[in-house]
Write a protein that holds these residues in place. Structure first.
Motif, PDB file in Angstrom:
ATOM      1  N   THR A 150     -47.381   2.485  17.134  1.00  0.00           N
ATOM      2  CA  THR A 150     -46.970   3.409  18.197  1.00  0.00           C
ATOM      3  C   THR A 150     -45.506   3.828  18.047  1.00  0.00           C
ATOM      4  OG1 THR A 150     -46.469   1.548  19.696  1.00  0.00           O
ATOM      5  CG2 THR A 150     -48.682   2.468  19.790  1.00  0.00           C
ATOM      6  N   ASP A 151     -44.668   3.457  19.028  1.00  0.00           N
ATOM      7  CA  ASP A 151     -43.267   3.879  19.001  1.00  0.00           C
ATOM      8  C   ASP A 151     -42.337   2.816  18.440  1.00  0.00           C
ATOM      9  OD1 ASP A 151     -43.811   6.369  20.088  1.00  0.00           O
ATOM     10  OD2 ASP A 151     -43.649   5.634  22.157  1.00  0.00           O
ATOM     11  N   ASP A 152     -42.898   1.786  17.783  1.00  0.00           N
ATOM     12  CA  ASP A 152     -42.054   0.711  17.253  1.00  0.00           C
ATOM     13  C   ASP A 152     -41.043   1.213  16.230  1.00  0.00           C
ATOM     14  OD1 ASP A 152     -43.275  -1.098  18.847  1.00  0.00           O
ATOM     15  OD2 ASP A 152     -44.498  -2.036  17.294  1.00  0.00           O
ATOM     16  N   TYR A 153     -41.395   2.318  15.542  1.00  0.00           N
ATOM     17  CA  TYR A 153     -40.504   2.790  14.492  1.00  0.00           C
ATOM     18  C   TYR A 153     -39.175   3.309  15.048  1.00  0.00           C
ATOM     19  CZ  TYR A 153     -41.386   7.762  15.483  1.00  0.00           C
ATOM     20  OH  TYR A 153     -41.446   9.003  16.065  1.00  0.00           O
ATOM     21  N   ARG A 154     -39.089   3.496  16.373  1.00  0.00           N
ATOM     22  CA  ARG A 154     -37.842   3.931  16.993  1.00  0.00           C
ATOM     23  C   ARG A 154     -36.933   2.751  17.320  1.00  0.00           C
ATOM     24  NH1 ARG A 154     -39.090   9.206  19.338  1.00  0.00           N
ATOM     25  NH2 ARG A 154     -41.352   9.526  19.430  1.00  0.00           N
ATOM     26  N   ASP A 155     -37.489   1.536  17.346  1.00  0.00           N
ATOM     27  CA  ASP A 155     -36.735   0.351  17.738  1.00  0.00           C
ATOM     28  C   ASP A 155     -36.168  -0.351  16.515  1.00  0.00           C
ATOM     29  OD1 ASP A 155     -37.059  -2.884  18.292  1.00  0.00           O
ATOM     30  OD2 ASP A 155     -36.211  -1.779  19.990  1.00  0.00           O
ATOM     31  N   ALA A 156     -34.854  -0.503  16.472  1.00  0.00           N
ATOM     32  CA  ALA A 156     -34.195  -1.066  15.292  1.00  0.00           C
ATOM     33  C   ALA A 156     -34.690  -2.473  14.973  1.00  0.00           C
ATOM     34  CB  ALA A 156     -32.683  -1.075  15.495  1.00  0.00           C
ATOM     35  N   LEU A 163     -39.840  15.937  17.296  1.00  0.00           N
ATOM     36  CA  LEU A 163     -41.133  16.332  17.852  1.00  0.00           C
ATOM     37  C   LEU A 163     -41.671  15.321  18.851  1.00  0.00           C
ATOM     38  CD1 LEU A 163     -42.943  17.758  14.674  1.00  0.00           C
ATOM     39  CD2 LEU A 163     -41.641  18.991  16.416  1.00  0.00           C
ATOM     40  N   ASP A 164     -41.000  14.160  18.974  1.00  0.00           N
ATOM     41  CA  ASP A 164     -41.394  13.107  19.907  1.00  0.00           C
ATOM     42  C   ASP A 164     -42.854  12.694  19.668  1.00  0.00           C
ATOM     43  OD1 ASP A 164     -41.114  11.242  21.932  1.00  0.00           O
ATOM     44  OD2 ASP A 164     -41.681  12.656  23.507  1.00  0.00           O
ATOM     45  N   VAL A 165     -43.117  12.251  18.437  1.00  0.00           N
ATOM     46  CA  VAL A 165     -44.479  11.886  18.053  1.00  0.00           C
ATOM     47  C   VAL A 165     -44.533  10.398  17.706  1.00  0.00           C
ATOM     48  CG1 VAL A 165     -45.061  14.183  17.226  1.00  0.00           C
ATOM     49  CG2 VAL A 165     -44.035  12.537  15.643  1.00  0.00           C
ATOM     50  N   PRO A 166     -45.708   9.785  17.811  1.00  0.00           N
ATOM     51  CA  PRO A 166     -45.854   8.377  17.449  1.00  0.00           C
ATOM     52  C   PRO A 166     -45.860   8.190  15.940  1.00  0.00           C
ATOM     53  CG  PRO A 166     -47.976   9.270  18.079  1.00  0.00           C
ATOM     54  CD  PRO A 166     -46.959  10.338  18.363  1.00  0.00           C
ATOM     55  N   LEU A 167     -45.840   6.940  15.510  1.00  0.00           N
ATOM     56  CA  LEU A 167     -45.836   6.620  14.088  1.00  0.00           C
ATOM     57  C   LEU A 167     -47.057   7.185  13.377  1.00  0.00           C
ATOM     58  CD1 LEU A 167     -44.617   5.056  11.677  1.00  0.00           C
ATOM     59  CD2 LEU A 167     -45.962   3.075  12.424  1.00  0.00           C
ATOM     60  N   SER A 168     -48.197   7.203  14.054  1.00  0.00           N
ATOM     61  CA  SER A 168     -49.413   7.708  13.415  1.00  0.00           C
ATOM     62  C   SER A 168     -49.260   9.154  12.977  1.00  0.00           C
ATOM     63  CB  SER A 168     -50.611   7.577  14.368  1.00  0.00           C
ATOM     64  OG  SER A 168     -50.377   8.295  15.574  1.00  0.00           O
ATOM     65  N   ASP A 169     -48.526   9.960  13.737  1.00  0.00           N
ATOM     66  CA  ASP A 169     -48.304  11.353  13.337  1.00  0.00           C
ATOM     67  C   ASP A 169     -47.434  11.435  12.087  1.00  0.00           C
ATOM     68  OD1 ASP A 169     -49.729  11.965  15.612  1.00  0.00           O
ATOM     69  OD2 ASP A 169     -48.402  13.604  16.214  1.00  0.00           O
TER      70      ASP A 169
END
Length: 504
Positions: free
Chosen positions: A421-427, A51-57
């Protein structure tokens, strides 16, 4: 009285076909909600990517469900008593299933969050409704056995969540973790067709709808403030929370009877619950993300990796409860959290490139052993802290407290550990944040152990009428919890109160 007797009847036995139908309906119905406690977390990384959503979602994907469930679960049983336990249970199953379908077809994060909130409403109806259905249908001598089977089989459903969730996410896709509820619901609806209706004909007065609304607004405000990092919303949430307390003090039939907190033991046990389940909620929220986004595991592998914890809880919660009955709750409620904290510290060694067998498995096994040790004694302490007639209230409040603890943990932990934000995508960012998270969660476990050691007595006796302080002259032992086998990852098991044993 005639209507009460007609509702109660002679009851059914577990071995009878009617008894098996009731038990099957209750297990499959509540199993859908119990499964949700472990199946969704495994899918969060894939949901975020799709869904390309941030961590908050992703936080709201969990918390929207927990918010409505925690805010309304205390009313769920009351609705069944008033309007019919079978009717409210069936409504809850249908509601939960329709909301699950909305979750499965959600085109974006906002739609998924809204559907999850609706799903929590259904969960608040069917979870206590399944237990009330058993208590109202089975004859007195069969109820403890039926409740034990209900809790044990529900624990199995919870334990299957990580594996089933991973298999579905890697196979047909994450949307099927919600679509899977449809066949379960169809089975429940077929099984409940012949279940007799029951209700409490003496129930009167208005429901505390205003109290429930204030509770939901207060929890929602604080949760929103933590996730979105907005101070003024937190202040509004605190003010609404104060209004909720004032409402409950004055309401003739409060959703949350505040006088239960006059018991020092009950208050202490719920404080321990808040600490322990905040830690559980935090680690189970971030561990699947660390395994998938940090270590590159598939969803199925990540689910299987966490399976030892849930399996140990399902297998050992019964023996741990029996041990606590012999030696008292203080030692298990102190040692158990400390062992779980040690397991979390072992998970601090989980980094990309590490071996599952030497880094992940020891941590989840030790954590599971510790959690298995304290869940049943915690339930027994809660039940013994109030009069026997208020056991249902005690269990309901404790169950809601655990869900609130996880609600706030999921909202606050990323803020505390610096994951946004999008940190959860970064290993790399996930790995560093997870290392800080397990330290925080281990600290919460240690605080729970400390509170237990200084507040929980070495031997429990049932609080007597007029003296709800957890002590009674003569030293009678309280009744053991009926839910002896349970995988209490989402919350301590709901326990039936003695009021269900009376003719309705």
């Amino acid at each position: 009285m005639a209507r009460q007797e007609r509702d109660h009847g002679a009851g059914v036995a577990v071995r009878e076909p009617a008894g098996r139908r009731v038990l099957g309906a209750a297990v499959f119905g509540s199993g859908m909600a119990m499964l949700d406690g472990t199946i969704v977390t495994v899918a969060l990384p894939r949901i975020g990517a799709d869904l390309d959503v941030p961590l908050s979602d992703l936080q709201w994907t969990l918390n929207a469900y927990m918010l409505t469930l925690a805010g309304l679960i205390l009313l769920g049983g009351g609705l069944g008593d008033r309007y019919g336990r079978r009717r409210v249970f069936v409504i809850g199953v249908i509601w939960f299933t329709l909301a699950s379908l909305l979750c499965g077809i959600a085109p974006n994060g906002n739609a998924l969050i809204a559907a999850r909130a609706l799903q929590g409403v259904g969960g608040a109806l069917l979870t206590p409704g399944s237990l009330a259905l058993i208590q109202a249908t089975f004859r007195p001598g069969e109820r403890a056995k039926a409740v034990g089977l209900w809790s044990g089989l529900g624990g199995v459903a919870t334990a299957c969540g990580p594996f089933l969730g991973g298999w579905l996410v890697d196979g047909p896709g994450w949307r099927w973790i919600f679509f899977i509820n449809v066949p379960f619901a169809l089975v429940v609806l077929v099984l409940t067709r012949g279940v007799p209706e029951s209700r409490d004909w003496d129930a009167s007065g208005r429901f505390d709808v205003l109290g429930a609304a204030l509770a939901a607004l207060a929890l929602g405000g604080v949760t929103y403030a933590l996730i979105q990092r907005t101070v003024w919303v937190a202040a509004v949430g605190v003010v609404v929370g104060a209004l909720f307390v004032l409402r409950e003090r004055r309401a003739p039939r409060p959703m949350l009877p505040l006088d239960v907190f006059r018991s020092r033991l009950f208050t202490a046990a719920n404080l321990v619950t808040l600490c322990l389940y905040a830690a559980i909620g935090g680690v189970f929220f971030l561990l699947p993300t660390q395994l998938q986004n940090g270590l590159g595991y598939s969803a199925l592998t990540a689910g299987v990796a966490t399976l030892p914890t849930t399996l140990l809880m399902t297998a050992l919660s019964g023996p741990a409860g029996a041990l606590a009955q012999r030696i008292g709750p203080r030692l298990p409620m102190t040692v158990g959290p400390l062992i779980a904290a040690a397991g979390l510290l072992l998970l601090h060694r989980v980094h990309p490139g590490g071996s599952y067998w030497t880094t992940i498995l020891p941590g989840v096994v030790v954590q599971g052993l510790g959690m298995s040790l304290f869940v049943a004694p915690l339930t027994a302490t809660v039940l013994a802290s109030l009069e026997d007639r208020r056991a249902g209230v005690a269990s309901g409040v404790n169950n809601a407290a655990a869900r609130v603890a996880q609600l706030f943990a999921v909202a606050a932990l990323p803020l505390v550990i610096g994951l946004s934000t999008d940190d959860y995508r970064d290993a790399g960012a996930v790995d560093a944040a997870f290392g800080r998270a397990v330290l925080v969660c281990a600290g919460l476990m240690a605080v729970g152990a400390l509170v237990s050691w200084f507040t929980v007595p070495g031997e429990l006796v049932q609080a007597e009428k007029g003296r709800e302080d957890g002590r009674r002259p003569g030293g009678e032992r309280p009744a053991a919890p009926q839910c002896r086998t349970h995988c209490a990852v989402s919350s301590p098991p709901l326990e039936p109160g003695p009021h269900h044993d009376r003719a309705r």
